[in-house]
Design a protein around this motif. Structure first.
Motif, short mmCIF file in Angstrom:
data_model
loop_
_atom_site.label_atom_id
_atom_site.label_comp_id
_atom_site.label_asym_id
_atom_site.label_seq_id
_atom_site.Cartn_x
_atom_site.Cartn_y
_atom_site.Cartn_z
N ILE A 187 39.70 53.01 32.40
CA ILE A 187 41.44 52.62 32.70
C ILE A 187 41.61 50.98 33.80
CG2 ILE A 187 43.72 53.13 33.45
CD1 ILE A 187 42.70 56.09 34.03
N MET A 188 41.81 50.35 33.15
CA MET A 188 41.52 49.06 33.74
C MET A 188 43.06 48.95 34.59
SD MET A 188 38.94 47.80 33.35
CE MET A 188 39.24 47.06 34.93
N ALA A 189 42.98 48.95 36.30
CA ALA A 189 44.04 49.19 36.99
C ALA A 189 44.01 48.20 38.16
CB ALA A 189 44.61 50.35 37.72
N THR A 190 43.17 46.72 37.79
CA THR A 190 43.08 45.89 38.78
C THR A 190 45.20 45.04 38.83
OG1 THR A 190 42.77 44.45 36.43
CG2 THR A 190 41.19 45.47 37.68
N ASN A 191 45.24 44.17 39.41
CA ASN A 191 46.80 43.75 39.47
C ASN A 191 46.72 43.05 38.55
OD1 ASN A 191 47.35 44.06 42.22
ND2 ASN A 191 46.32 43.45 43.10
N ASP A 201 47.88 40.58 38.05
CA ASP A 201 48.45 38.99 37.92
C ASP A 201 47.40 38.23 37.10
OD1 ASP A 201 46.09 39.94 39.32
OD2 ASP A 201 47.35 39.11 41.33
N THR A 202 47.33 36.94 37.12
CA THR A 202 46.07 36.03 36.30
C THR A 202 45.16 36.67 36.63
OG1 THR A 202 47.44 34.38 36.73
CG2 THR A 202 45.92 34.17 35.54
N GLU A 203 44.35 36.79 37.56
CA GLU A 203 43.13 37.12 38.36
C GLU A 203 42.57 38.70 37.55
OE1 GLU A 203 42.65 36.05 42.01
OE2 GLU A 203 42.36 33.77 41.76
N GLY A 204 43.88 39.31 37.58
CA GLY A 204 43.24 41.22 37.39
C GLY A 204 43.63 41.26 36.21
N ASP A 205 44.01 40.42 35.14
CA ASP A 205 44.61 40.99 34.01
C ASP A 205 43.23 39.78 33.43
OD1 ASP A 205 47.01 41.66 33.57
OD2 ASP A 205 47.76 39.67 33.34
N ALA A 206 42.71 38.63 34.16
CA ALA A 206 41.03 38.21 33.28
C ALA A 206 39.82 39.23 33.96
CB ALA A 206 40.81 36.67 34.31
N THR A 207 40.27 39.65 35.29
CA THR A 207 39.09 40.92 35.54
C THR A 207 39.20 41.92 33.98
OG1 THR A 207 39.39 39.69 37.53
CG2 THR A 207 37.90 42.32 37.13
N ALA A 208 40.59 42.13 34.03
CA ALA A 208 40.24 43.96 32.94
C ALA A 208 40.01 43.18 31.79
CB ALA A 208 41.51 44.22 32.85
N MET A 209 40.09 42.30 31.26
CA MET A 209 39.83 41.22 29.80
C MET A 209 38.14 41.11 30.02
SD MET A 209 41.66 40.60 27.31
CE MET A 209 43.05 40.12 28.07
N TYR A 210 37.72 40.55 31.09
CA TYR A 210 36.41 40.30 31.14
C TYR A 210 35.37 41.66 31.11
CZ TYR A 210 31.70 39.13 33.17
OH TYR A 210 30.61 38.65 32.93
N ILE A 211 36.27 42.57 31.43
CA ILE A 211 35.77 43.98 32.27
C ILE A 211 35.55 44.79 30.32
CG2 ILE A 211 34.99 46.19 33.04
CD1 ILE A 211 35.86 44.87 35.26
N SER A 212 36.57 45.00 29.82
CA SER A 212 36.65 45.72 28.79
C SER A 212 36.05 45.10 27.41
CB SER A 212 38.40 45.21 28.45
OG SER A 212 38.73 44.17 28.08
N ARG A 213 35.56 43.59 27.41
CA ARG A 213 35.15 43.62 26.63
C ARG A 213 33.31 43.54 26.73
NH1 ARG A 213 36.49 37.53 25.35
NH2 ARG A 213 39.08 37.91 24.43
N LEU A 214 32.95 43.82 27.60
CA LEU A 214 31.78 44.25 28.61
C LEU A 214 31.28 45.95 27.72
CD1 LEU A 214 31.05 42.65 32.07
CD2 LEU A 214 29.98 41.65 30.04
N LEU A 272 46.56 49.77 32.50
CA LEU A 272 47.61 50.46 33.10
C LEU A 272 48.73 49.90 32.64
CD1 LEU A 272 47.09 52.29 35.26
CD2 LEU A 272 48.52 50.55 37.55
N GLY A 273 49.99 51.02 32.71
CA GLY A 273 51.15 50.82 31.85
C GLY A 273 52.07 50.01 33.30
N PHE A 274 52.38 48.25 32.35
CA PHE A 274 53.22 47.31 33.05
C PHE A 274 55.08 47.35 32.90
CE2 PHE A 274 48.84 45.45 33.52
CZ PHE A 274 49.06 46.48 35.10
N GLY A 275 55.60 47.63 33.52
CA GLY A 275 56.95 47.68 33.24
C GLY A 275 58.10 47.41 35.13
N VAL A 276 59.64 47.62 34.21
CA VAL A 276 60.39 47.47 34.97
C VAL A 276 59.93 49.41 36.96
CG1 VAL A 276 62.66 48.15 35.93
CG2 VAL A 276 61.65 46.94 33.73
#
Lengths: 200, 200
Positions: A142-146, A148-161, A172-176
């Motif tokens: 489960i990618m639970a980085t923040n 934000d841009t950096e957290g999203d980029a980190t999640a994306m990078y690791i998911s590819r690896l 992680l689910g994001f919403g209201v």
């Protein structure tokens, strides 16, 4: 004028001023405060720094902070070892534990990818995560980085690896936020909330 | 949940949180920062606290902070010993020295009268000031406490105590700060500026 205060006092101001978010004026105030404390209290403050440095290290498995051989989560018999939740900072583990929902393991990256601040993949504990997944037995990460841009980029990078390992990678689910008012939800949060809608 | 972080780390967060103006979140951030420092830097931080506590004390004459027997001002041969400037805090000495105008001695009260905060005359170094004046040789005492209610009250209180000694007691001049714009001067400052006007 620099040598106006006693040298050791200037040194103390410098020490406080070197901490993040503490300016020169605050450092001066903290230094004065430290001198106004009873002797034992100032000593116990200094000892708290030394003691934490001496005893706290990162867990060799999940990289979270611990003063034992393994952190409490990795050492526990009651956790689901097939799920790893990846977070940026040790404090994020605390946030997720507070939900009392998650029973898997963690992996603390100690940061997020940030080209602006010269934080690359080698500065994070990504290699250690890949080694854990490579050892087998992990079904979901489960990618639970923040969110934000950096957290999203980190999640994306690791998911590819992680793709070659064939494990399920989720974000992680994001919403209201619960208990909040729709009126005050910002555009980006509302977009995530709509995209993440579920059938009732 | 309290024992989630290692005990010595919680202890470090508590230590930082006990400092004035530092909340729980900031304390946590500072504690994490302390662990991320190289070992020597964290140690030198702790040592700065201990060293300042060990070496810094108040000057027996003027009550300013010093690590020598007398503070540099009291020990100097180039100061006018007939004038004493009374300030609330050691940092105020620094402000006055910066003007490069004042050549007399100082007296640091270590606070200001504040009934709200239970600070009475016995909590300040007022007795030490009276003893200095009683020893003779002092012609003028400049009250340089802050231009606020507590500072004014302290100045007033001390000036009355000094009356029997027959020394001249003056108050620092207040008015519009140099380099500022009249437009932004508040009412109280403007009042002081008018009251303190001089013939050109």
């Amino acid at each position: 004028m620099a040598a106006f205060f006693p040298a050791s006092f200037e040194q103390l101001i410098d020490s406080f001023a070197s901490l993040p978010g503490i300016g020169r004026k605050s450092a001066q105030r903290l230094a004065f405060h430290m001198l106004s404390l009873p002797g034992e209290e100032a000593e116990s403050f200094a000892n708290a720094v030394l003691e934490a440095r001496r005893t706290v290290h990162t867990c060799p498995v999940c990289q979270n902070l611990t003063d034992a051989e393994l952190c409490p989560v990795c050492a526990s018999d009651n956790r689901d070892r097939s799920v790893i939740c990846v977070v940026s900072e040790p404090r994020d583990v605390l946030s997720i534990e507070r939900s009392r929902e998650y029973r898997g393991l963690y992996h603390v990256l100690h940061g997020a990818l940030s080209p602006m601040n010269h934080v690359g993949p080698d500065d994070l504990r990504i290699r250690e995560l890949l080694e854990r997944v490579a050892q087998g037995g992990v079904e979901e990460v489960i990618m639970a980085t923040n969110p934000d841009t950096e957290g999203d980029a980190t999640a994306m990078y690791i998911s590819r690896l992680l793709q070659p390992f064939g494990v399920k990678v989720t974000r992680l689910g994001f919403g209201v936020p619960v208990g909040s008012n729709l009126e005050y939800a910002d555009d980006a949060t509302m977009l995530k909330a709509l995209q993440g809608r579920r059938e009732m």
